[in-house]
Design a protein around this motif. Structure first.
Motif, short mmCIF file in Angstrom:
data_model
loop_
_atom_site.label_atom_id
_atom_site.label_comp_id
_atom_site.label_asym_id
_atom_site.label_seq_id
_atom_site.Cartn_x
_atom_site.Cartn_y
_atom_site.Cartn_z
N ASP A 148 5.10 -3.64 0.16
CA ASP A 148 5.06 -4.59 1.26
C ASP A 148 5.64 -5.94 0.81
O ASP A 148 5.28 -6.42 -0.27
N PRO A 149 6.54 -6.57 1.56
CA PRO A 149 7.08 -6.11 2.84
C PRO A 149 8.15 -5.03 2.66
O PRO A 149 8.90 -5.07 1.68
N LEU A 190 4.52 3.46 3.32
CA LEU A 190 5.04 2.14 3.69
C LEU A 190 3.98 1.08 3.45
O LEU A 190 2.80 1.28 3.77
N GLY A 191 4.39 -0.06 2.90
CA GLY A 191 3.48 -1.19 2.77
C GLY A 191 2.52 -1.10 1.60
O GLY A 191 1.43 -1.67 1.65
N GLY A 192 2.92 -0.40 0.53
CA GLY A 192 2.07 -0.32 -0.64
C GLY A 192 2.09 -1.62 -1.44
O GLY A 192 2.85 -2.53 -1.14
N SER A 193 1.26 -1.70 -2.46
CA SER A 193 1.26 -2.87 -3.34
C SER A 193 2.05 -2.53 -4.59
O SER A 193 2.45 -1.39 -4.82
N LEU A 239 3.80 7.04 6.47
CA LEU A 239 2.40 6.65 6.46
C LEU A 239 2.27 5.17 6.08
O LEU A 239 2.64 4.77 4.97
N ASN A 240 1.79 4.38 7.01
CA ASN A 240 1.61 2.94 6.79
C ASN A 240 0.26 2.71 6.10
O ASN A 240 -0.79 2.92 6.70
N ILE A 241 0.31 2.25 4.85
CA ILE A 241 -0.93 2.02 4.11
C ILE A 241 -1.15 0.53 3.85
O ILE A 241 -1.95 0.15 2.98
N ARG A 242 -0.45 -0.31 4.58
CA ARG A 242 -0.46 -1.75 4.32
C ARG A 242 -1.88 -2.33 4.31
O ARG A 242 -2.21 -3.16 3.47
N ASN A 243 -2.71 -1.91 5.22
CA ASN A 243 -4.03 -2.52 5.36
C ASN A 243 -5.14 -1.80 4.60
O ASN A 243 -6.26 -2.32 4.50
N ASP A 244 -4.86 -0.62 4.09
CA ASP A 244 -5.91 0.13 3.39
C ASP A 244 -5.26 1.13 2.43
O ASP A 244 -5.03 2.28 2.77
#
Length: 236
Positions: free
Chosen positions: A85-86, A62-65, A35-40
């Motif tokens: 992320d990255p 993927l792409g968490g803070s 699950l890509n959560i990079r943008n939200d």
């Protein structure tokens, strides 16, 4: 998004919108969700909660803070891994391998109840590892603060004694021993590489009382902070 990138995994399905994921889980045989959560991040956490209401399928985010609170929420939803992320491809590969090992017993064992027990045991072990890593991340980020295991356990919604036991089993030292080591090693590094005053270093590693810092530093290193700094300059 479902599937994987290494041996025994293949991209089976893909969803561009979160609303499409739950219907896929309900009708398809999915062994892992990436699950890509990079943008939200918040929407991603909400989706994890919805998935957990219906399925125990492993999830890798993927792409968490690096925000501790987000990592804590991911842990509460029994996420298999939380990659910031990255995303490092090697870390992703290790995560996929770990999921593969957890799924393995279910397909290899001849006894269904035994297989479920083994898989549950591995999930518990992986969850414990994630908890410990979250605690260590918190210590690293908040080293200058007044840190207690009770405060951390409350934020993670865990029993303090249970968390302390798990930490000692995983790290072969108590939480307080680990915290002291991190503080002293950080203090040593600052003495070696900066011109900060001793009181500034003490404050940076979580000590508001100088006498207590001096005592702990001497017990840990066998010398005073001033003597340690002098030795560093002499050897350099």
């Amino acid at each position: 998004m479902a599937g994987g990138l290494i041996t025994d995994f293949s991209i089976h399905l893909h969803a561009d919108y979160s609303s499409a994921i739950l219907p896929l889980i309900r009708r398809e045989d999915i062994s892992l969700i990436l699950l890509n959560i990079r943008n939200d991040h918040l929407t991603g956490m909400g989706l994890c909660e919805q998935i957990r209401r219906e399925s125990p399928v492993p999830i890798i985010l993927l792409g968490g803070s690096s925000d501790f609170d987000l990592a804590r929420k991911a842990l509460m939803f029994d996420v298999s891994d939380y990659l910031t992320d990255p995303v490092n491809p090697e870390e992703l590969a290790r995560s996929l391998e770990a999921v593969k090992r957890k799924l393995g017993p279910l397909s290899r064992s001849n006894t269904p109840s035994q297989a479920v027990g083994e898989a549950a045991g591995e999930r518990d072990s992986a969850a414990s590892c994630s908890i410990i890593n979250t605690i260590k991340q918190y210590v690293d980020e908040q080293l200058h603060q007044n840190i207690t295991l009770k405060r951390i356990s409350d934020s993670l919604n865990f029993n303090c004694a249970y968390l302390g036991q798990k930490f000692k089993q995983h790290e072969n030292m108590s939480f307080n021993e680990y915290l002291l080591r991190q503080r002293m090693e950080k203090a040593k590094l600052l003495l070696e590489t900066t011109e900060m005053k001793i009181y500034e270093i003490a404050d940076a590693v979580g000590y508001t009382e100088m006498d207590w810092f001096y005592k702990k530093f001497r017990e840990y290193t066998g010398t005073s902070a001033n003597e340690y700094r002098k030795q560093c300059f002499i050897t350099a």
